[in-house]
Design an enzyme around this catalytic site. Structure first.
Site, PDB file in Angstrom:
ATOM      1  N   HIS A 133      -9.916 -12.933   7.389  1.00 34.39           N
ATOM      2  CA  HIS A 133      -9.350 -12.325   6.178  1.00 34.39           C
ATOM      3  C   HIS A 133      -9.750 -13.160   4.971  1.00 34.39           C
ATOM      4  O   HIS A 133      -9.771 -14.385   5.034  1.00 34.39           O
ATOM      5  CB  HIS A 133      -7.825 -12.251   6.301  1.00 34.39           C
ATOM      6  CG  HIS A 133      -7.166 -11.474   5.201  1.00 34.39           C
ATOM      7  ND1 HIS A 133      -6.877 -12.031   3.973  1.00 34.39           N
ATOM      8  CD2 HIS A 133      -6.752 -10.179   5.133  1.00 34.39           C
ATOM      9  CE1 HIS A 133      -6.301 -11.121   3.199  1.00 34.39           C
ATOM     10  NE2 HIS A 133      -6.216  -9.990   3.884  1.00 34.39           N
ATOM     11  N   HIS A 190       0.839  -1.206   0.000  1.00 29.10           N
ATOM     12  CA  HIS A 190       0.000   0.000   0.000  1.00 29.10           C
ATOM     13  C   HIS A 190       0.867   1.246   0.000  1.00 29.10           C
ATOM     14  O   HIS A 190       2.069   1.203   0.247  1.00 29.10           O
ATOM     15  CB  HIS A 190      -0.910   0.021   1.227  1.00 29.10           C
ATOM     16  CG  HIS A 190      -1.817  -1.160   1.323  1.00 29.10           C
ATOM     17  ND1 HIS A 190      -2.509  -1.488   2.462  1.00 29.10           N
ATOM     18  CD2 HIS A 190      -2.156  -2.116   0.412  1.00 29.10           C
ATOM     19  CE1 HIS A 190      -3.222  -2.579   2.256  1.00 29.10           C
ATOM     20  NE2 HIS A 190      -3.021  -2.977   1.029  1.00 29.10           N
TER      21      HIS A 190
END
Length: 425
Positions: A169, A103
């Site tokens: 997740h 990210h």
């Protein structure tokens, strides 16, 4: 049926058809004193000695923490660690590494919002950059042929502490724990192998599975082999408040935290649904379309083949524009073509894992978004529809599905992961 769903900072109130199945996390009260809960986890860990018994004067300390796309209560967790280390470790010898994975870096203003002024002003905070190879150290090949480069400041610290929060997740099984080492602090080449098409396409690479999950198996191996001194994770409720904290040796700690989180966040339903309304879990999780794939994936667990998923995600950060996600997502003619292209590659490109999961969902389901920052044309380029009227869209889809149509609502999106009773792996 009036219900509030997570969206940005404010949420949305929807008047949906009666009879919907609403799936929310098991209610859990916030810890009465979160600081004491954290202190207890540091002093009475799940496994191994307390934190203070693992450190010595003069040592350097690296602390790994989630980036802004995760609602980790960093402003509580990092001060708790620093207080526990007080008198042993000099703050000049501490670095907090933001485990961005692939990210973008978090801005100075974001770091202050994430950690609080006191932490920002007292310790050095560094955004990990997976593409800056001069900041990496080669650690070897682990797991199923994963070439491992890790952040130099992490690797060379005497004491390495992971901090995170644990929730299901969509392809790693659960967040937190070893993920704060890799992919969090790994080089891009390491991340690409961990997220290759074969691993992501494995049916065990999904919500709630760690052991036997090819992604998590290698993530665990990397963290365990390269060494973590102490690990601290929390489980949050639907208001993002700390419910429980777990500390100690990395893997036993994470096992305990995931067992607790599974009980909170994974809920059975009695069958599949024609329409599922989901969300990106509100800010900061719904800040871009990339992160909102998790909300789609949670809905995908219980939507019938050919059914509709309606996903409300603010997307104030757009697709986003950094990284390869937007370009790759909009380059394919259809979701099916994108899946075929990914399967046919002999290498992994950045962000293809998110596209692989999204394309699989879109191949089986009609996905309609509700956003505030992406245009209809933006979403059409990504093979998605947009609606300004969630209720109207749902009502129309229900009428078209017939009198026996079933509706499911996930107000918190991937903070609750439904599964059809009897089908949980």
């Amino acid at each position: 049926m009036q219900t509030r769903v997570a969206y940005g900072d404010t949420g949305l109130r929807l008047d949906l058809p009666d009879g919907a199945t609403v799936v929310t996390p098991s209610p859990r009260q916030a810890a009465a004193d979160p600081r004491e809960t954290l202190r207890t986890a540091l002093r009475r860990p799940v496994a191994g000695p307390p934190l203070r018994e693992r450190v010595s004067r003069g040592q350097t300390v690296a602390i790994s923490a989630c980036d802004i796309t995760r609602p980790q209560p960093r402003h509580l967790m990092i001060p708790a660690l620093l207080e526990e280390l007080d008198g042993i470790i000099d703050l000049d010898d501490v670095v907090v590494l933001v485990a961005t994975g692939t990210h973008r870096a978090n801005t100075p203003d974001e770091l202050r919002a994430m950690f609080g002024d006191e932490v920002v002003d007292s310790v050095r905070i560094v955004n990990h950059d997976s593409r800056a190879m001069d900041t990496m150290v080669w650690r070897g090949t682990f797991g199923r042929d994963v070439p491992v480069w890790l952040n130099r400041e992490w690797t060379e610290a005497d004491v390495r502490i992971t901090t995170g929060f644990v929730e299901p997740h969509f392809f790693a099984g659960f967040s937190g724990g070893p993920k704060l080492v890799a992919p969090g602090l790994a080089a891009l080449d390491t991340v690409l192998v961990l997220h290759d098409a074969t691993r992501i396409g494995d049916p065990r690479a999904t919500w709630g599975i760690t052991h036997g999950n090819p992604v998590h198996d290698d993530v665990r191996t990397i963290a365990e082999t390269t060494g973590v001194t102490f690990a601290l994770d929390v489980v949050l409720n639907d208001e993002q408040a700390i419910v429980e904290a777990f500390g100690g040796d990395l893997l036993p700690m994470h096992e305990a935290a995931t067992a607790f989180a599974k009980d909170v966040a994974m809920q059975p339903v009695d069958g599949r649904f024609d329409v599922v309304v989901t969300t990106g879990s509100g800010y900061p999780l719904d800040q871009n379309l990339y992160q909102s794939v998790k909300g789609m994936s949670a809905a995908y667990q219980v939507v019938r083949k050919g059914g509709m998923i309606v996903c409300a995600a603010e997307c104030r950060d757009g697709f986003p524009d950094h990284g390869s996600y937007r370009e790759s997502l909009t380059s394919g003619a259809t979701p099916e073509q994108m899946l075929a292209e990914i399967a046919g590659r002999d290498h992994t490109i950045p962000d293809q894992w998110q596209i692989q999961i999204q394309a699989r969902i879109q191949s089986d389901s009609r996905v309609v978004m509700h956003t505030s920052y992406l245009s209809d044309a933006d979403l059409a380029a990504a093979h998605l529809e947009q609606t300004d009227d969630i209720v109207g869209t749902v009502e129309k889809a229900m009428r078209e599905a017939g009198s026996a149509a079933r509706l499911c609502v996930l107000p918190e999106g991937p903070q609750t992961v439904p599964y059809v009773a009897g089908e949980l792996p």
